[in-house]
Write an enzyme that holds these catalytic residues in place. Structure first.
Site, PDB file in Angstrom:
ATOM      1  N   HIS A  19       0.796  -1.232   0.000  1.00 43.19           N
ATOM      2  CA  HIS A  19       0.000   0.000   0.000  1.00 43.19           C
ATOM      3  C   HIS A  19       0.826   1.279   0.000  1.00 43.19           C
ATOM      4  O   HIS A  19       0.272   2.358  -0.114  1.00 43.19           O
ATOM      5  CB  HIS A  19      -0.965   0.019   1.183  1.00 43.19           C
TER       6      HIS A  19
HETATM    7  C1  UD1 Z   1      -2.431   5.513   5.886  1.00 41.58           C
HETATM    8  C2  UD1 Z   1      -1.142   5.922   6.586  1.00 41.58           C
HETATM    9  C3  UD1 Z   1      -0.132   4.775   6.496  1.00 41.58           C
HETATM   10  C4  UD1 Z   1      -0.726   3.476   6.995  1.00 41.58           C
HETATM   11  C5  UD1 Z   1      -1.978   3.193   6.203  1.00 41.58           C
HETATM   12  C6  UD1 Z   1      -2.624   1.900   6.603  1.00 41.58           C
HETATM   13  C7  UD1 Z   1      -0.585   8.319   6.407  1.00 41.58           C
HETATM   14  C8  UD1 Z   1       0.394   9.272   5.825  1.00 41.58           C
HETATM   15  N1  UD1 Z   1      -0.497   7.057   5.949  1.00 41.58           N
HETATM   16  O1  UD1 Z   1      -2.144   5.392   4.505  1.00 41.58           O
HETATM   17  O2  UD1 Z   1       0.998   5.085   7.296  1.00 41.58           O
HETATM   18  O3  UD1 Z   1       0.217   2.430   6.831  1.00 41.58           O
HETATM   19  O4  UD1 Z   1      -2.875   4.285   6.422  1.00 41.58           O
HETATM   20  O5  UD1 Z   1      -3.756   1.660   5.868  1.00 41.58           O
HETATM   21  O6  UD1 Z   1      -1.361   8.682   7.249  1.00 41.58           O
HETATM   22  N2  UD1 Z   1      -9.566   4.870   1.662  1.00 41.58           N
HETATM   23  C9  UD1 Z   1     -10.778   4.231   1.600  1.00 41.58           C
HETATM   24  N3  UD1 Z   1     -11.370   3.894   2.772  1.00 41.58           N
HETATM   25  C10 UD1 Z   1     -10.836   4.182   3.985  1.00 41.58           C
HETATM   26  C11 UD1 Z   1      -9.601   4.857   4.020  1.00 41.58           C
HETATM   27  C12 UD1 Z   1      -8.972   5.187   2.849  1.00 41.58           C
HETATM   28  O7  UD1 Z   1     -11.289   3.943   0.534  1.00 41.58           O
HETATM   29  O8  UD1 Z   1     -11.430   3.845   5.019  1.00 41.58           O
HETATM   30  C13 UD1 Z   1      -8.886   5.205   0.393  1.00 41.58           C
HETATM   31  C14 UD1 Z   1      -9.122   6.608  -0.029  1.00 41.58           C
HETATM   32  O9  UD1 Z   1      -9.331   6.624  -1.384  1.00 41.58           O
HETATM   33  C15 UD1 Z   1      -7.834   7.324   0.314  1.00 41.58           C
HETATM   34  C16 UD1 Z   1      -6.808   6.211   0.180  1.00 41.58           C
HETATM   35  O10 UD1 Z   1      -7.488   5.025   0.560  1.00 41.58           O
HETATM   36  O11 UD1 Z   1      -7.591   8.399  -0.517  1.00 41.58           O
HETATM   37  C17 UD1 Z   1      -5.620   6.416   1.055  1.00 41.58           C
HETATM   38  O12 UD1 Z   1      -6.011   6.674   2.409  1.00 41.58           O
HETATM   39  P1  UD1 Z   1      -5.101   7.605   3.361  1.00 41.58           P
HETATM   40  O13 UD1 Z   1      -5.651   7.629   4.735  1.00 41.58           O
HETATM   41  O14 UD1 Z   1      -4.865   8.906   2.703  1.00 41.58           O
HETATM   42  O15 UD1 Z   1      -3.691   6.899   3.385  1.00 41.58           O
HETATM   43  P2  UD1 Z   1      -3.291   5.353   3.415  1.00 41.58           P
HETATM   44  O16 UD1 Z   1      -2.657   5.033   2.114  1.00 41.58           O
HETATM   45  O17 UD1 Z   1      -4.416   4.479   3.869  1.00 41.58           O
END
Ligand code: UD1
Length: 362
Positions: free
Chosen positions: A205
């Site tokens: 991820h």
């Molecule tokens: C975040 C953390 C990372 C952690 C990871 C675990 C930061 C900088 N990164 O990254 O350290 O290892 O979480 O998962 O905070 N999304 C969904 N549903 C959700 C959450 C996210 O669909 O419940 C999608 C969204 O499109 C979003 C993307 O996932 O834009 C990324 O989510 P985000 O919280 O920005 O960062 P992660 O890549 O999950």
């Protein structure tokens, strides 16, 4: 006396669970739980609360997805009035996600003592969003709790007073040890028709691995070889799912018939999956630690790690993203046995130690 505890994203939930339970030994304190809403899906958030027995958050800021900047700024805006209204004696943050930094900055700007659990870890790679979050959060924290000696050493090099730094062990390991038996009741192996020790687990991820199609393509080249040898289970993070939906990528995935894509797994299913795998391939930070405790070989698909004790102790190997190197390491670990030890204080009692120190210090 109130302490506000913050969670936002999936890896925070297993870290906060044992702390919320350990506060019971300190009746003078009222622990409040604030969820920023950075992760909001059933599979990425609610399921973890249920399975780990985390109390319902007192407040959910409902921030959701956005760019890192917007997410950090929105969390700060929403968290400020909470801290003003509640007037806590401390704000406690865990890990290295955007919610950690955003709420840490709010606490320090309002003059409230900041506690950071999992302090001092460094990958020394500032292109990694989490590394920036770690460095900045530690720089403004008043009490810093480390999982491994490298964290203590890194903070000393950065000039943090050793009066503020405590090596306490690993709260994520508290959660793992508490749930290890319970996870055995999961039927995930039967559901996916897997034999214990007869499959590998893959998670991906990190933006550096999944956002660039060239890098992701190279990783899929390596996985292609592994899945010819044995089934590979791949719980897919939402960010990765988006990248894989591209038509070229989906064709390549469809051609790998022994690669099993599943939705993000709950805590107990995932624990059972990795506990019985012959090998785990991952770019996660936390999974490097969980496989260490489970004594399952881990190949970390990155060039660096902020958790060097997992490599020193022998359960984890840094293999980067070059397919040849990944496949060679895969063959090598399957040929050997995982004789790794356990890092000091990873014994299931880190949260109790933290609460004991908070009680003496606050
Ligand atoms: C975040 C953390 C990372 C952690 C990871 C675990 C930061 C900088 N990164 O990254 O350290 O290892 O979480 O998962 O905070 N999304 C969904 N549903 C959700 C959450 C996210 O669909 O419940 C999608 C969204 O499109 C979003 C993307 O996932 O834009 C990324 O989510 P985000 O919280 O920005 O960062 P992660 O890549 O999950």
């Amino acid at each position: 006396m109130k302490i506000i505890n913050v969670v936002g994203a999936r890896p925070n939930f297993m870290k906060i669970a044992p702390l919320m339970a350990a506060y019971a030994a300190w009746p003078q304190v009222t622990p409040m739980l604030v969820h920023t809403g950075q992760h909001y899906d059933q599979q990425m958030s609610q399921l973890f609360f249920r399975q780990l027995g985390i109390p319902e958050p007192d407040l959910n800021l409902g921030i959701g997805s956005g760019t890192a900047v917007a997410q950090t700024a929105e969390i700060m805006r929403a968290f400020e009035p909470v801290v003003r209204d509640q007037a806590p004696v401390a704000v406690l943050v865990v890990g290295d996600v955007n919610s950690t930094l955003a709420c840490g900055l709010v606490a320090v700007k309002l003059g409230v003592p900041l506690v950071h659990v999992e302090a001092g870890l460094r990958s020394f790679d500032r292109t990694m969003p989490e590394e920036v979050n770690r460095v900045l959060t530690d720089a403004v924290s008043d009490l810093l709790f480390c999982t491994e000696q490298s964290g203590v050493d890194n903070l000393a090099h950065e000039g943090v007073s050793d009066q503020k730094v405590f090596l306490v062990g690993n709260v994520m390991v508290d959660t793992l040890l508490k749930n290890r038996q319970k996870a055995e009741a999961s039927t995930i192996l039967e559901d996916l028709s897997l034999c214990p020790q007869g499959y590998a687990v893959l998670t991906l991820h990190r933006p550096s691995n999944v956002d660039d199609p060239l890098v992701l393509g190279r990783l899929l080249d390596a996985i292609d070889v592994v899945q010819r040898d044995r089934p590979v289970v791949f719980p897919v993070h939402p960010r990765t799912r988006r990248q894989l939906s591209d038509s070229t990528m989906s064709r390549r995935i469809a051609a790998q018939t022994n690669l099993k894509l599943i939705d993000p797994a709950g805590y107990l299913d995932f624990l059972k999956l990795i506990a019985h795998a012959s090998c785990v391939l991952t770019d996660s930070g936390g999974i490097q630690e969980e496989t260490t405790i489970l004594k399952v070989p881990c190949l970390t698909l990155r060039d660096n790690t902020e958790r060097p004790v997992t490599v020193d102790i022998g359960s984890n190997r840094l293999v980067g993203t070059d397919p040849g190197r990944i496949v060679a390491a895969y063959r090598d670990v399957l040929a050997g046995s995982c004789e790794a030890g356990v890092p000091p204080l990873w014994d299931g009692h880190a949260a109790e130690r933290i609460v004991g120190i908070l009680r003496a210090q606050l």
